[in-house]
Design an enzyme around this catalytic site. Sequence first.
Site, short mmCIF file in Angstrom:
data_model
loop_
_atom_site.label_atom_id
_atom_site.label_comp_id
_atom_site.label_asym_id
_atom_site.label_seq_id
_atom_site.Cartn_x
_atom_site.Cartn_y
_atom_site.Cartn_z
N LYS A 131 -2.33 -11.13 0.79
CA LYS A 131 -3.50 -10.41 1.79
C LYS A 131 -4.62 -9.96 0.62
O LYS A 131 -4.41 -9.16 -0.11
CB LYS A 131 -2.72 -8.96 1.84
CG LYS A 131 -3.32 -7.96 3.02
CD LYS A 131 -4.86 -7.73 3.09
CE LYS A 131 -5.36 -6.61 2.13
NZ LYS A 131 -6.59 -6.28 1.86
N GLY A 190 -7.07 -8.79 6.14
CA GLY A 190 -6.81 -7.42 6.66
C GLY A 190 -7.07 -6.10 5.87
O GLY A 190 -7.49 -6.57 4.89
N GLY A 214 -6.41 -2.69 3.65
CA GLY A 214 -5.24 -2.52 2.66
C GLY A 214 -4.34 -1.48 3.19
O GLY A 214 -3.12 -1.72 3.28
N PRO A 215 -4.73 -0.35 3.91
CA PRO A 215 -3.56 0.84 4.54
C PRO A 215 -2.93 0.21 5.56
O PRO A 215 -2.04 0.72 5.72
CB PRO A 215 -4.63 1.75 4.72
CG PRO A 215 -5.86 1.62 3.82
CD PRO A 215 -6.05 0.29 3.74
N GLY A 232 -2.21 -4.54 4.10
CA GLY A 232 -1.50 -4.46 2.71
C GLY A 232 -0.40 -3.67 2.58
O GLY A 232 0.64 -4.05 2.03
N GLU A 244 -1.39 -5.19 -11.76
CA GLU A 244 -2.44 -5.37 -12.63
C GLU A 244 -3.48 -4.51 -12.38
O GLU A 244 -4.17 -4.73 -11.24
CB GLU A 244 -3.16 -6.84 -12.52
CG GLU A 244 -2.26 -7.96 -13.16
CD GLU A 244 -1.95 -7.82 -14.63
OE1 GLU A 244 -2.78 -7.40 -15.19
OE2 GLU A 244 -1.05 -8.58 -14.83
N CYS A 300 -11.89 -5.55 -14.81
CA CYS A 300 -10.89 -4.85 -15.33
C CYS A 300 -10.75 -4.83 -16.87
O CYS A 300 -10.55 -3.66 -17.37
CB CYS A 300 -9.59 -4.85 -14.55
SG CYS A 300 -9.19 -6.68 -14.50
N GLU A 354 -12.56 4.49 -15.43
CA GLU A 354 -12.86 3.18 -15.28
C GLU A 354 -14.08 3.26 -14.14
O GLU A 354 -13.85 3.92 -13.17
CB GLU A 354 -11.74 2.29 -14.77
CG GLU A 354 -12.34 1.08 -14.38
CD GLU A 354 -11.06 -0.10 -14.07
OE1 GLU A 354 -10.68 0.39 -12.86
OE2 GLU A 354 -10.80 -1.07 -14.46
#
Length: 465
Positions: free
Chosen positions: A170, A201, A203-204, A207, A245, A279, A372
């Site tokens: 995904k 698609g 995430g909520p 995923g 990660e 990141c 971040e």
Amino acid sequence: MKQHDAMYIDGSWRPAEGGGTIEVVNPADEQVIAVVPAGSAQDVDAAVRAARAALPGWAATPPGERADRLAALRDQLAARAGEVAATVTAELGSPLAFSTAVHAGVPVAVCGSYAELARTYSFEETLGNSTVLHEPLGVVGAITPWNYPLHQIVAKVAPALAAGCTVVLKPAEDTPLVAQLFAECVDAAGIPAGVFNLVTGLGPVAGQALAEHDGVDLVSFTGSTAVGRRIGALAGGAVKRVALELGGKSANVILPGADLPKAVAVGVANVMANSGQTCSAWTRMLVHRDHYAEAVELATAAAAKYVPGEKTGPLVNAAQRDRVRGYVAQGIAEGARVVAGGPEAAVPGTGYYVAPTVFADVTPEMTIAQEEIFGPVLSILKYEDEDDAARIANDTIYGLAGAVWAGDEATAVAFARRLHTGQVDINGGRFNPLAPFGGYKQSGVGRELGPHGLTEYLQTKSLQF
Ligand code: NAP
Ligand code: MG
């Protein structure tokens, strides 16, 4: 831009069951460039079933044959590198030169490394009176972000396939087109139906369905710490493996005796690359008080080269742009000094741009030194001595990467041993696609790349004789 109004499941392109769609926007001009399916829980279920059905055959395929298929995949990615770069530039907004060198180039190297590892890795070892078998973990649910969209896909799919696992991917909703291109490459490489499946698609929805699915044995996630924490909790509840990660706030520690102009120039470049959406970026530069003023001057001059719309692209979407602007405002409100960029600096009128920004007089407790930002924003902090530098460097919830510069390698290495972080580049050491990549502390769980990345997709069985 080439696109599929379908998802790659069980070796063919199929429409989404629910009929939902996602618009893909070019962040440099804010135009819709494509529409892709928004997969539902049913689509995820179909993909997981396909991956489960393909698992026994792929797991039993000799590693040498898996290596051949991965080599063919690497060749596909290499042959289509120009398309990959153009696609990532269109959906992520990074300048074409960077897309070509990094977004298209690195995945070829990583895929090639797993073709090699599949061929050479010892999937069996002897320990006393035991033979230990390293067997594929099963079906992998891979959830990836948009910042290095193809690299992050390949860093999960290539080791999973090398290990004998099958995969449902995904990808991020902002960058589904390069994921579709990857699926075409998988198909052309002759990887059997069901071994790799793509569900685009949200995430909520997609995923979450993938992370929760009973048919998934390992969830491998790259993205925000907030979502990673949820996925870790879900996986813990179901007693399935998880690899995370997550974010970073890495320190670039410049010790007295270092080549200051080089350390500052490389440090600024490291943060501004990919518009700061990295990141592992060294977003905190730590400089000894005696060299601080000079370092700030050098960084100010270096930042001027990163002209938005030319050398620096936009942020991926309006929400990320607004988030980064919010951090810049907060830095100013908390008393940091803007020495480059800032809210008044010119950016193109169209596109989600933020001016590359450098803050001086940043202190360790400031929000911009702790959180971040994920944008082209560098904070320069002052330290008194090495103990102070180590304390500041280690004083965040993260521990993903970092750098140390010193007059000699031994001094830099001694300092690197004190850092609570997964990677440290010594005096400008190069990226190594075989080196384990992953986090200490809240930067994550597990390691990607090279042989360490392969072992994440294996489980062990010991036979006693
Ligand atoms: P994110 O939401 O964590 O996205 C990463 C991936 O997880 C995407 O595929 C996303 O889908 C999916 N996802 C979102 N919610 C989910 C859920 N409830 N269950 C399962 N999967 C889910 O990250 P983001 O919103 O794109 O970025 C926000 C911040 O995360 C950034 O500002 C940055 O600080 C951090 N970040 C870190 C990295 C990294 O490399 N460590 C990468 C990207 C972002 P959608 O694309 O549909 O949201
Ligand atoms: Mg998101």
